[in-house]
Design an enzyme around this catalytic site. Structure first.
Site, PDB file in Angstrom:
ATOM      1  N   CYS A   2      12.533   6.361   8.027  1.00 52.29           N
ATOM      2  CA  CYS A   2      13.241   6.193   9.114  1.00 52.29           C
ATOM      3  C   CYS A   2      12.922   6.686  10.245  1.00 52.29           C
ATOM      4  O   CYS A   2      11.989   7.140  10.080  1.00 52.29           O
ATOM      5  CB  CYS A   2      13.844   7.980   8.663  1.00 52.29           C
ATOM      6  N   ARG A  27       7.850   1.057   9.033  1.00 48.56           N
ATOM      7  CA  ARG A  27       7.428   2.115   7.846  1.00 48.56           C
ATOM      8  C   ARG A  27       7.985   2.297   6.941  1.00 48.56           C
ATOM      9  O   ARG A  27       8.597   3.179   5.680  1.00 48.56           O
ATOM     10  CB  ARG A  27       8.128   3.296   8.764  1.00 48.56           C
ATOM     11  N   TRP A  75      16.392   5.872   6.148  1.00 49.19           N
ATOM     12  CA  TRP A  75      15.962   5.679   4.629  1.00 49.19           C
ATOM     13  C   TRP A  75      16.424   7.076   3.747  1.00 49.19           C
ATOM     14  O   TRP A  75      16.365   7.692   4.587  1.00 49.19           O
ATOM     15  CB  TRP A  75      13.985   6.317   4.812  1.00 49.19           C
ATOM     16  N   ASN A 101      16.081  11.837  11.404  1.00 51.88           N
ATOM     17  CA  ASN A 101      15.716  12.177  10.697  1.00 51.88           C
ATOM     18  C   ASN A 101      15.130  13.388   9.555  1.00 51.88           C
ATOM     19  O   ASN A 101      14.830  14.719   9.751  1.00 51.88           O
ATOM     20  CB  ASN A 101      13.715  11.802  10.905  1.00 51.88           C
ATOM     21  N   GLY A 102      15.256  13.410   8.689  1.00 45.37           N
ATOM     22  CA  GLY A 102      15.082  14.354   7.027  1.00 45.37           C
ATOM     23  C   GLY A 102      16.386  15.012   7.248  1.00 45.37           C
ATOM     24  O   GLY A 102      16.821  13.568   6.408  1.00 45.37           O
ATOM     25  N   GLU A 465      -5.379   3.606  -8.763  1.00 42.07           N
ATOM     26  CA  GLU A 465      -4.607   2.885  -7.084  1.00 42.07           C
ATOM     27  C   GLU A 465      -4.405   1.254  -7.582  1.00 42.07           C
ATOM     28  O   GLU A 465      -3.718   1.149  -6.881  1.00 42.07           O
ATOM     29  CB  GLU A 465      -5.864   3.116  -6.517  1.00 42.07           C
ATOM     30  N   LYS A 469      -1.146  -0.151  -6.305  1.00 40.17           N
ATOM     31  CA  LYS A 469      -0.751  -1.437  -5.954  1.00 40.17           C
ATOM     32  C   LYS A 469       0.474  -2.465  -6.400  1.00 40.17           C
ATOM     33  O   LYS A 469       1.025  -2.734  -5.877  1.00 40.17           O
ATOM     34  CB  LYS A 469      -2.278  -2.008  -5.608  1.00 40.17           C
ATOM     35  N   GLU A 472       4.031  -1.479  -6.457  1.00 41.85           N
ATOM     36  CA  GLU A 472       4.632  -1.346  -4.954  1.00 41.85           C
ATOM     37  C   GLU A 472       4.986  -2.116  -4.473  1.00 41.85           C
ATOM     38  O   GLU A 472       5.811  -2.792  -4.463  1.00 41.85           O
ATOM     39  CB  GLU A 472       3.984   0.206  -3.930  1.00 41.85           C
ATOM     40  N   HIS A 488      -5.319   7.647 -27.166  1.00 41.82           N
ATOM     41  CA  HIS A 488      -4.785   9.177 -27.583  1.00 41.82           C
ATOM     42  C   HIS A 488      -2.935   8.499 -27.608  1.00 41.82           C
ATOM     43  O   HIS A 488      -2.123   8.953 -26.765  1.00 41.82           O
ATOM     44  CB  HIS A 488      -4.641   9.975 -26.313  1.00 41.82           C
ATOM     45  N   LYS A 587       6.239   3.594   4.632  1.00 42.90           N
ATOM     46  CA  LYS A 587       4.878   3.739   5.624  1.00 42.90           C
ATOM     47  C   LYS A 587       4.649   5.294   5.571  1.00 42.90           C
ATOM     48  O   LYS A 587       3.580   5.643   4.920  1.00 42.90           O
ATOM     49  CB  LYS A 587       5.231   3.024   6.672  1.00 42.90           C
TER      50      LYS A 587
END
Ligand code: GLU
Length: 592
Positions: A2, A27, A75, A101-102, A465, A469, A472, A488, A587
């Site tokens: 946002c 973002r 967003w 925003n928020g 990581e 990646k 996403e 396991h 972002k």
């Protein structure tokens, strides 16, 4: 996540707002909108908004004449992306327009009250109560009405309010970032500096509880009704960094910038550029972070324990905020943007408890840097792609440096690792020679629905990581596991052809890693290994190997992660994904 922009000055607001808004696109957002106060005798507020990208907003919006306006990239948190839910939101009379925003946490209760009082609320957002509250409290003074409205709000907000009857912008902030850009005869409002950096480098950072009244020639800020002076700061941000410089995506450009980032961070001597380290008297340490930064924290934990023997634990910002947490007296927080809401909330709690905070962030002037006692700025420079690449590597370099500077480190070890750090950029460049092979491997992953990443020791977070990646940006289901954990549970999912990416560094885990590889082999998995270039035996056990330039095992996560960044990138490219702006992601995660 946002974006907010506002403009008041002597030029037409619309093109400036659109330009600023497009600089916040990185973002992540799902809708966009703009409102401009007309410069004629009626001063009507004209709004254009929808669930569209900024380019479409620009193209479809009718010309909005006027020199004062606000704009937003949303967003969605409350209500799906749609025309009605997009910002700006208006009151019943169309006299006030608000971008926010928020999250307003008590909006349901306020909404019911407003509806009972006759307000017609048309969207599903939490935001829409704000213009209606302002309408309710307005008696000819916008600042007063906004102050009364925010007094009943709970949650987080950065808002900009436009009023038909007053030639000004009124802004307020609580928990979400907001800055004012200063220039002669014009002022800019933004949620983030890149939005306005091509117009001015002089900014004021608002603090929680601030209310500002902005005209083209003045900025007046109050807090709790008292006038307050906030210092004007100079921001230094290279304008060119927002360009793709010939690359197809920001992500691949940013991956390729990593040798430069490491060089900038270590200069001639690996340790001279950072002088901060962990206090000598700490008995234990915590690291708090989210997402990719959390993975950097896990690698940091390993390095700190290995080299300093200080017990360290790593927690998600989003988790520590909702439990009783016993903090040590020093905590490291890691946040790329410096605005990660979950991390900021935990910082505020820790600050109250007297904990000393050391922040690692990429954004000078960000909230995290202002709250913390000490800050290490990573030198990744603005990262546009939603998927963190160079900022992650920069966080790792900061963690290595701050650990190596500690007096507990064995001097011989310090010397070896410092020399290794200096040689890393050239090794990353050498790693880029693997790109054709990585592209081939991406072709294999492109046909798969599930991918498993396994690592041990310091390369276990690299497995996490690598899988993050791939998820996403390539939208492929991936799991990262500590290799010893396969038996396991996850082994149940392995069958012929399922790709397992095994990080087999030259450390004390190597033999155990080979055993895990054999276990996956036995179930018919297609094993792709990341192995040291000097490893001559691994070929016998796997289907494909990436030979990674040799380095000290404590630094191996840098090279292994970069290889996995490339693998995710080329897989996403084959799949035609919107690599830099993945769906549903933002972002800078400024909501909890
Ligand atoms: N909570 C608001 C909404 O869903 C604002 C979201 C944002 O920050 O973009 O509309």
């Amino acid at each position: 996540m946002c974006g907010i922009v506002g403009y008041i000055g002597n030029r037409q607001a619309e093109p400036i707002l659109m330009d600023c808004l497009s600089r916040l696109e990185y973002r992540g957002y799902d809708s966009s909108g703009i409102a401009v106060r007309e410069n004629d005798h009626c001063n009507d507020i004209n709004v254009y908004k929808n669930a569209v990208r900024v380019a479409e907003l620009k193209e479809k919006s009718p010309h909005l004449n006027g020199t004062t306006g606000i704009a937003h990239t949303r967003w969605a948190t409350h209500g799906p992306p749609s025309l009605l839910n997009a910002h700006p939101h208006l009151d019943c009379s169309g006299r006030f327009a608000v971008v926010h925003n928020g999250i307003i946490t008590n909006y349901q209760e306020l909404k019911q009250q407003l509806i009972a009082e006759g307000h017609d609320i048309i969207s599903e957002t939490d935001t829409e109560v704000i213009p209606h509250l302002i309408e309710k409290y307005y008696h000819g003074n916008l600042e007063k009405a906004v102050t009364q409205a925010i007094a009943v709000l709970k949650g987080s907000y950065a808002i900009v309010v436009l009023c038909k009857d007053e030639p000004k912008l009124v802004i307020a902030k609580m928990g979400s970032p907001m800055i004012i850009g200063i220039s002669d005869c014009e002022k800019f409002i933004a949620s983030d500096t890149p939005a306005i950096i091509s117009y001015t480098d002089k900014v004021i950072y608002l603090e929680d509880g601030d209310v500002g009244v902005i005209t083209e020639n003045s900025v007046a800020i109050t807090k709790n009704g008292e006038e307050i002076r906030r210092e004007e700061k100079h921001v230094d941000m290279c304008k060119a960094d927002i360009q793709k410089n010939g690359y197809a995506h920001y992500m691949i450009k940013e991956i390729h910038e990593q040798p430069r980032v490491i060089r900038d961070m270590i200069a001639d001597n690996a340790l001279l550029t950072t002088r901060l380290t962990i206090s000598e008297n700490v008995q234990s340490l915590s690291i708090i972070a989210c997402g990719t930064s959390y993975h950097a924290g896990l690698i940091g934990e390993y390095v700190i324990e290995e080299l300093l023997g200080i017990p360290t634990n790593v927690s998600f910002g989003s988790e520590v905020n909702h439990r009783r947490m016993i903090f040590p007296n020093e905590v490291i927080v890691i946040t790329q943007s410096g605005e990660t809401a979950d991390v900021l909330t935990s910082m505020k709690t820790m600050q109250k408890a007297g904990v000393k905070l050391l922040a690692i962030t990429n954004v000078p002037g960000s909230t995290a840097s202002r709250i913390s006692d000490r800050t290490i700025y990573t030198k990744a420079v603005l990262e546009v792609s939603a998927a963190a690449t160079k900022s992650f590597i920069a966080q790792l370099i900061s963690l290595y440096q701050l650990t190596l500077l500690h007096p507990f480190v064995d001097p011989k070890m310090r010397e070896i690792l410092a020399a290794e750090l200096v040689s890393l950029p050239a090794k990353v460049e050498k790693l880029f020679d693997l790109e054709p092979q990585i592209m081939e491997c991406a072709k294999y992953l492109n046909q798969c629905t599930d991918v498993y990443f396994i690592g041990r020791g310091i390369n276990y977070p690299v497995a996490l990581e690598g899988s993050l990646k791939l998820k996403e940006i390539a939208y492929v289901h991936a799991e990262g596991y500590a290799a010893g954990e396969l038996k396991h549970g996850p082994l149940a999912l392995l069958c012929a052809g399922v790709p397992v990416i095994a990080i087999a560094a030259q450390d004390s885990n190597y033999e155990a890693m080979l055993t895990s590889i054999k276990e996956t082999n036995a179930r018919g998995a297609f094993v792709i290994a990341l192995a040291d270039e000097n490893d001559k035996t691994i070929e016998d056990s796997v289907d494909m190997v990436f030979k990674i330039p040799h380095t000290h095992y404590l630094l191996s996560p840098v090279l292994n992660t970069i290889a996995l960044q490339l693998l995710a990138y080329y897989t996403a490219k084959l799949r035609g994904c919107p690599i830099d702006f993945p769906r549903n992601l933002a972002k800078s995660v400024t909501v909890e």
